[in-house]
Design a protein around this motif. Structure first.
Motif, PDB file in Angstrom:
ATOM      1  N   SER B  13    -100.665  49.165  -1.447  1.00 35.79           N
ATOM      2  CA  SER B  13    -100.693  48.630  -0.084  1.00 35.79           C
ATOM      3  C   SER B  13     -99.327  48.781   0.590  1.00 35.79           C
ATOM      4  CB  SER B  13    -101.167  47.174  -0.078  1.00 35.79           C
ATOM      5  OG  SER B  13    -100.235  46.372  -0.754  1.00 35.79           O
ATOM      6  N   THR B  14     -98.250  48.739  -0.214  1.00 32.16           N
ATOM      7  CA  THR B  14     -96.910  48.987   0.355  1.00 32.16           C
ATOM      8  C   THR B  14     -96.826  50.416   0.874  1.00 32.16           C
ATOM      9  OG1 THR B  14     -95.955  47.488  -1.280  1.00 32.16           O
ATOM     10  CG2 THR B  14     -94.424  48.950  -0.118  1.00 32.16           C
ATOM     11  N   GLU B  15     -97.283  51.349   0.072  1.00 30.36           N
ATOM     12  CA  GLU B  15     -97.282  52.756   0.504  1.00 30.36           C
ATOM     13  C   GLU B  15     -98.154  52.950   1.741  1.00 30.36           C
ATOM     14  OE1 GLU B  15     -96.586  55.696  -3.232  1.00 30.36           O
ATOM     15  OE2 GLU B  15     -98.554  54.718  -3.153  1.00 30.36           O
ATOM     16  N   ASN B  17     -98.758  50.809   4.051  1.00 36.25           N
ATOM     17  CA  ASN B  17     -98.046  50.286   5.224  1.00 36.25           C
ATOM     18  C   ASN B  17     -96.962  51.245   5.705  1.00 36.25           C
ATOM     19  OD1 ASN B  17     -99.608  48.002   5.246  1.00 36.25           O
ATOM     20  ND2 ASN B  17     -98.145  46.774   4.049  1.00 36.25           N
ATOM     21  N   ILE B  18     -96.234  51.823   4.743  1.00 32.56           N
ATOM     22  CA  ILE B  18     -95.180  52.783   5.104  1.00 32.56           C
ATOM     23  C   ILE B  18     -95.794  53.984   5.827  1.00 32.56           C
ATOM     24  CG2 ILE B  18     -93.535  54.474   4.156  1.00 32.56           C
ATOM     25  CD1 ILE B  18     -93.069  52.353   1.863  1.00 32.56           C
ATOM     26  N   ALA B  19     -96.880  54.496   5.254  1.00 34.19           N
ATOM     27  CA  ALA B  19     -97.538  55.660   5.845  1.00 34.19           C
ATOM     28  C   ALA B  19     -98.088  55.332   7.232  1.00 34.19           C
ATOM     29  CB  ALA B  19     -98.659  56.143   4.928  1.00 34.19           C
ATOM     30  N   GLN B  20     -98.664  54.142   7.349  1.00 32.37           N
ATOM     31  CA  GLN B  20     -99.239  53.745   8.635  1.00 32.37           C
ATOM     32  C   GLN B  20     -98.149  53.648   9.714  1.00 32.37           C
ATOM     33  OE1 GLN B  20    -102.898  52.758   9.271  1.00 32.37           O
ATOM     34  NE2 GLN B  20    -101.959  53.496  11.160  1.00 32.37           N
ATOM     35  N   SER B  21     -97.013  53.064   9.350  1.00 41.37           N
ATOM     36  CA  SER B  21     -95.912  52.957  10.319  1.00 41.37           C
ATOM     37  C   SER B  21     -95.406  54.331  10.741  1.00 41.37           C
ATOM     38  CB  SER B  21     -94.735  52.169   9.721  1.00 41.37           C
ATOM     39  OG  SER B  21     -95.120  50.855   9.460  1.00 41.37           O
ATOM     40  N   ALA B  22     -95.241  55.218   9.753  1.00 41.62           N
ATOM     41  CA  ALA B  22     -94.752  56.565  10.052  1.00 41.62           C
ATOM     42  C   ALA B  22     -95.761  57.303  10.936  1.00 41.62           C
ATOM     43  CB  ALA B  22     -94.531  57.339   8.749  1.00 41.62           C
ATOM     44  N   PHE B  23     -96.992  57.120  10.604  1.00 41.87           N
ATOM     45  CA  PHE B  23     -98.102  57.708  11.332  1.00 41.87           C
ATOM     46  C   PHE B  23     -98.095  57.236  12.794  1.00 41.87           C
ATOM     47  CE2 PHE B  23    -102.776  58.367  11.735  1.00 41.87           C
ATOM     48  CZ  PHE B  23    -102.924  59.548  11.036  1.00 41.87           C
ATOM     49  N   HIS B  73    -106.877  58.555   2.971  1.00 42.13           N
ATOM     50  CA  HIS B  73    -106.063  58.817   1.783  1.00 42.13           C
ATOM     51  C   HIS B  73    -106.113  60.274   1.335  1.00 42.13           C
ATOM     52  CE1 HIS B  73    -106.020  54.312   0.443  1.00 42.13           C
ATOM     53  NE2 HIS B  73    -105.432  54.535   1.600  1.00 42.13           N
ATOM     54  N   GLU B  74    -107.305  60.861   1.399  1.00 36.20           N
ATOM     55  CA  GLU B  74    -107.470  62.217   0.864  1.00 36.20           C
ATOM     56  C   GLU B  74    -106.634  63.253   1.625  1.00 36.20           C
ATOM     57  OE1 GLU B  74    -110.762  61.256   2.659  1.00 36.20           O
ATOM     58  OE2 GLU B  74    -110.119  59.508   1.532  1.00 36.20           O
ATOM     59  N   SER B  75    -106.426  63.018   2.908  1.00 34.80           N
ATOM     60  CA  SER B  75    -105.729  64.032   3.698  1.00 34.80           C
ATOM     61  C   SER B  75    -104.334  63.594   4.107  1.00 34.80           C
ATOM     62  CB  SER B  75    -106.550  64.359   4.950  1.00 34.80           C
ATOM     63  OG  SER B  75    -106.869  63.175   5.632  1.00 34.80           O
ATOM     64  N   LEU B  76    -103.929  62.399   3.712  1.00 34.88           N
ATOM     65  CA  LEU B  76    -102.716  61.795   4.272  1.00 34.88           C
ATOM     66  C   LEU B  76    -101.448  62.592   3.984  1.00 34.88           C
ATOM     67  CD1 LEU B  76    -102.063  59.520   6.082  1.00 34.88           C
ATOM     68  CD2 LEU B  76    -102.129  57.949   4.157  1.00 34.88           C
ATOM     69  N   VAL B  77    -101.268  63.087   2.758  1.00 38.57           N
ATOM     70  CA  VAL B  77    -100.028  63.841   2.495  1.00 38.57           C
ATOM     71  C   VAL B  77     -99.987  65.109   3.355  1.00 38.57           C
ATOM     72  CG1 VAL B  77     -99.680  62.963   0.129  1.00 38.57           C
ATOM     73  CG2 VAL B  77    -100.882  65.129   0.479  1.00 38.57           C
ATOM     74  N   PHE B  78    -101.131  65.681   3.628  1.00 45.49           N
ATOM     75  CA  PHE B  78    -101.166  66.899   4.449  1.00 45.49           C
ATOM     76  C   PHE B  78    -100.819  66.584   5.907  1.00 45.49           C
ATOM     77  CE2 PHE B  78    -103.862  67.869   0.834  1.00 45.49           C
ATOM     78  CZ  PHE B  78    -103.365  69.096   0.444  1.00 45.49           C
ATOM     79  N   ASP B  95     -89.575  56.918   3.076  1.00 45.02           N
ATOM     80  CA  ASP B  95     -88.931  56.278   1.919  1.00 45.02           C
ATOM     81  C   ASP B  95     -89.781  55.091   1.452  1.00 45.02           C
ATOM     82  OD1 ASP B  95     -86.871  58.036   1.997  1.00 45.02           O
ATOM     83  OD2 ASP B  95     -85.385  56.630   2.819  1.00 45.02           O
ATOM     84  N   GLY B  96     -90.024  55.053   0.153  1.00 52.41           N
ATOM     85  CA  GLY B  96     -90.843  53.974  -0.392  1.00 52.41           C
ATOM     86  C   GLY B  96     -92.168  54.494  -0.937  1.00 52.41           C
ATOM     87  N   LEU B  97     -92.523  55.694  -0.526  1.00 49.96           N
ATOM     88  CA  LEU B  97     -93.705  56.320  -1.148  1.00 49.96           C
ATOM     89  C   LEU B  97     -93.329  56.784  -2.552  1.00 49.96           C
ATOM     90  CD1 LEU B  97     -95.319  58.570   1.646  1.00 49.96           C
ATOM     91  CD2 LEU B  97     -95.651  56.130   1.170  1.00 49.96           C
ATOM     92  N   SER B  98     -94.297  56.951  -3.402  1.00 53.40           N
ATOM     93  CA  SER B  98     -94.022  57.392  -4.778  1.00 53.40           C
ATOM     94  C   SER B  98     -93.366  58.774  -4.762  1.00 53.40           C
ATOM     95  CB  SER B  98     -95.325  57.447  -5.580  1.00 53.40           C
ATOM     96  OG  SER B  98     -96.141  58.478  -5.068  1.00 53.40           O
ATOM     97  N   ALA B  99     -92.585  59.058  -5.815  1.00 57.51           N
ATOM     98  CA  ALA B  99     -91.832  60.315  -5.891  1.00 57.51           C
ATOM     99  C   ALA B  99     -92.761  61.526  -5.831  1.00 57.51           C
ATOM    100  CB  ALA B  99     -90.997  60.344  -7.173  1.00 57.51           C
TER     101      ALA B  99
END
Lengths: 111, 111
Positions: B13-15, B17-23, B73-78, B95-99
């Protein structure tokens, strides 16, 4: 606007020219007003939603104008009457059309 | 952009949130740029044809953005990689997403 076309009207080339000029002038006035409205909406826009509203406005006007400015003899008195009624055209711009066409157009503007 | 989705990614859920904010930040930047472009086009418009060009531009952007900002989730990194590549997003905002996610996104931005 009435949907039933006149079928019996005959247009001389002089009448056709008068109608075409009036038609073009009305189109110019109506679209100039639309351009001003679109510029005003764009100027006030701040969000994507504002732009989608502008997009919808433009799509609707495009469709509407496309159907409305139909220069065919069968529908011409109706279109000219509609344009006069909406204020895009003065009846005096139709001087030179036959008396019966002017009379029809005048009656239609009162409906 | 690559069409093949990652299927194995898990997002905490932390990841998320980070992705959602960046998005959201990227969406805000990209649409702000579009609003500026639309205002510029509207300001330069003088004829109905100019407005139909603006209409087409807005329709195309609307469709494009609708498809692009797909938070799954399936397409998010792309999607995140595409946004970074296009300059709407800094990788540091992730920053904060898994390596492994960061590594994937970084590789995708180089493609």
């Amino acid at each position: 606007m009435l949907a039933m076309p006149t079928t019996e009207a005959k247009w001389s080339s002089t009448e056709e020219n008068i109608a075409q000029s009036a038609f073009d002038a009305a189109f110019h006035r109506e679209t100039r007003s639309m351009v001003a409205e679109a510029k005003r909406q764009a100027e006030l826009s701040a969000t994507p939603e504002d732009l989608w509203a502008l997009n919808d406005f433009l799509s609707a006007r495009r469709h509407y104008l496309d159907g409305k400015y139909d220069f065919h003899h069968e529908s011409l008195v109706f279109v000219l009457a509609q344009l006069a009624k909406e204020g895009w055209l003065e009846l005096s711009e139709l001087d030179g059309l036959s008396a019966d066409k002017i009379a029809k157009i005048r009656v239609l503007t009162l409906m």
